[in-house]
Design a protein around this motif. Structure first.
Motif, PDB file in Angstrom:
ATOM      1  N   SER A 301       1.630   1.527  -9.407  1.00  0.00           N
ATOM      2  CA  SER A 301       1.637   2.895  -8.902  1.00  0.00           C
ATOM      3  C   SER A 301       1.869   3.875 -10.036  1.00  0.00           C
ATOM      4  CB  SER A 301       2.725   3.054  -7.837  1.00  0.00           C
ATOM      5  OG  SER A 301       2.448   2.256  -6.729  1.00  0.00           O
ATOM      6  N   GLU A 304      -1.330   4.492 -11.764  1.00  0.00           N
ATOM      7  CA  GLU A 304      -2.225   5.342 -10.986  1.00  0.00           C
ATOM      8  C   GLU A 304      -1.760   6.795 -10.993  1.00  0.00           C
ATOM      9  OE1 GLU A 304      -4.912   4.295 -10.132  1.00  0.00           O
ATOM     10  OE2 GLU A 304      -4.668   2.136 -10.215  1.00  0.00           O
ATOM     11  N   THR A 470      -5.416  -1.272  -0.921  1.00  0.00           N
ATOM     12  CA  THR A 470      -4.865  -0.003  -0.465  1.00  0.00           C
ATOM     13  C   THR A 470      -5.547   1.132  -1.213  1.00  0.00           C
ATOM     14  OG1 THR A 470      -3.085  -0.061  -2.114  1.00  0.00           O
ATOM     15  CG2 THR A 470      -2.628  -1.083   0.012  1.00  0.00           C
ATOM     16  N   LEU A 472      -4.912   5.095  -2.943  1.00  0.00           N
ATOM     17  CA  LEU A 472      -3.923   6.035  -3.454  1.00  0.00           C
ATOM     18  C   LEU A 472      -4.467   7.453  -3.336  1.00  0.00           C
ATOM     19  CD1 LEU A 472      -2.843   4.126  -6.685  1.00  0.00           C
ATOM     20  CD2 LEU A 472      -1.633   4.220  -4.504  1.00  0.00           C
ATOM     21  N   GLU A 481       0.468   5.702  -1.102  1.00  0.00           N
ATOM     22  CA  GLU A 481      -0.292   4.465  -1.048  1.00  0.00           C
ATOM     23  C   GLU A 481      -0.533   4.153   0.421  1.00  0.00           C
ATOM     24  OE1 GLU A 481      -0.308  -0.194  -2.507  1.00  0.00           O
ATOM     25  OE2 GLU A 481       1.249   1.189  -3.237  1.00  0.00           O
TER      26      GLU A 481
END
Length: 498
Positions: A301, A304, A470, A472, A481
């Motif tokens: 994460s 991202e 998933t 984002l 997310e």
């Protein structure tokens, strides 16, 4: 097995599963049934067929609400040192043949004492036996009764003591003075006991208070509301690691990044270098610790976020993820903005720069790594106060945030580009199930509920959507997310005015 489970009522799904998984000899089979369409709102059912137990949790908070003994032959149960079921020979011996439940006389005379009259549930069409539910404070027993022998004027003590009634077929453990009173608010009433099993069994002075809810305010401020003590404010680029430990206790694990290296610290374990691009939660060589969820996937994460934020950091100084699995979130500790920009003012070497709030959605890759964290986003849009919550679908939240941030984009093309979701695959290199010792049964349907309990029809894993992929979606200060069923698996909060 001797069950003393009433103190577990109110415990989190994460805490219960962690304990069960740590004792595979006692709990060899764990089946989790949930709704793939509404995993946040509908109840979650945990079946332990080898132990004769069924546990029911509410969806929004994932807290244990009801414990049912549905097979008295699988375990030995006691109440105040008295056997719940009379046995011959060794009372702790578990037998394979069916064992009838406790008789009414045994419950009435030796265990629970007198009771008010209960409820009679007539049989379904074509059946000859109805059900009589008799309850005491926190306990309820079901008895099968021949329907032709039932009468509104019948004395329930004489009726249940006679041959027309069978021994108890199941026993329910709940919080409340009686089953009719408790079932009205079974999944909504605030539990008396905490989510943490440690807090339920130890003094609150020795265990940090648990977090009830996180409220996200503007300008990088998060307010953590606690169960029994005052709230605690986290200020991004202000709060230090020392502040976290003082208020929340030491983290369950620390993943430390230094330059291109990554190491793990958990439960006193020695540090082990990891491949530079591997997220701790995705590394197949990273084993579990005493916490069932001593893994994190926040590094992905974090990568991202860097693609969404306008300003990217080129620094190579130390960063660390503080993993609070029992609180339901992770915290990224890194160099403060003052070390990178003259606009911020802090003398600390390291501060909190990002917070990751986990939803613990059944069926998702990250399931059972953290307990569920409940959060609210407090918005002040032109003087109009609005709140977005962790129980909402992402589409509902996205529609509001798109409206709030519509005027901040240069043009429609930039708005479309910034709001486009990026796909994240968390399933490569791992097993078919997020937790290999748990069988996840998605897509169950709640059948017509009788007055004492509902019936669960479980689907199969083949009916589950692909939860390893998933998407984002980023908004200023927020990164969501999102799973295929439009539920939010993780919310990341970073520095930006809301």
């Amino acid at each position: 097995m001797t069950a003393n489970v009433r103190q577990d009522l109110g415990a989190s799904l994460h805490a219960i599963l962690t304990r069960l998984k740590s004792q595979p000899q006692l709990y060899p089979q764990i089946y989790l049934a949930y709704s793939t369409a509404e995993p946040v709102l509908d109840p979650i059912v945990l079946n332990l067929p080898a132990n004769g137990l069924r546990l029911r949790f509410d969806g929004p908070d994932q807290r244990l609400r009801l414990i049912e003994i549905i097979d008295f032959s699988k375990s030995s149960f006691t109440y105040k040192s008295q056997d719940l079921v009379r046995r011959t020979g060794n009372s702790n011996e578990v037998v394979s043949d069916p064992v009838p439940g406790p008789s009414f006389k045994h419950l009435y005379n030796r265990l629970f004492g007198p009771s008010y009259p209960g409820e009679y549930i007539p049989p379904s069409s074509g059946e000859s036996q109805g059900t009589y539910v008799l309850s005491w404070p926190g306990l309820a027993a079901r008895f099968a009764i021949k329907h032709k022998s039932w009468s509104e004027k019948a004395d329930f003590v004489s009726l249940l003591s006679s041959s027309v009634a069978s021994p108890a077929t199941s026993l329910a453990i709940f919080s409340g003075s009686s089953w009719p009173e408790a079932r009205e608010s079974l999944y909504t009433k605030r539990p008396q006991l905490p989510r943490s099993l440690a807090l339920a069994s130890k003094s609150a002075e020795t265990v940090p208070d648990e977090i009830e809810e996180v409220v996200i305010h503007g300008n990088g401020r998060l307010e953590l509301f606690r169960r029994a003590s005052s709230s605690f404010m986290i200020g991004l680029n202000e709060t230090t690691p020392q502040d976290l430990v003082a208020e929340l206790g030491p983290p369950d694990a620390i993943f430390r990044k230094s330059g291109n290296g990554l190491s793990i610290h958990a439960g006193g374990a020695s540090s082990k270098p990891r491949r530079p691009s591997m997220s701790p939660g995705l590394d197949p060589h990273l084993g579990d610790h005493d916490q069932s969820s001593a893994k994190s996937y926040t590094d992905d994460s974090e990568n991202e976020i860097s693609n969404i934020e306008e300003a990217q950091d080129d620094e190579s100084t130390s960063e660390a993820f503080y993993n609070y699995f029992h609180h339901g979130f992770d915290v990224l500790v890194s160099t403060p903005q003052s070390k990178r920009s003259p606009n911020a003012d802090t003398s600390a070497d390291f501060v909190v720069t990002k917070v990751f709030l986990h939803s613990n959605i059944p069926g998702s890759y990250s399931f059972n790594r953290h307990r569920r964290s409940r959060w609210r986003i407090a918005l002040d849009d032109n003087g109009q106060s609005r709140e977005l919550t962790s129980q909402m679908r992402f589409k509902e939240i996205s529609d509001v945030l798109k409206e709030v941030w519509h005027s901040s984009y240069r043009d429609a093309e930039e708005e479309k580009r910034m709001q486009r979701g990026m796909v994240l695959n968390r399933g490569w290199g791992v097993g078919d199930s997020p937790e290999s010792s748990i069988e996840l049964l998605g897509g169950f349907e709640e059948g017509p509920a009788s007055q004492d309990q509902g019936s669960i029809k479980a689907g199969t894993e083949a009916s589950m959507p692909n939860m390893s992929n998933t998407e984002l979606f980023g908004f200023p200060g927020l990164l969501f997310e999102v799973l295929k069923n439009d539920t939010i698996s993780c919310l990341t909060v970073y520095q930006h005015e809301i």
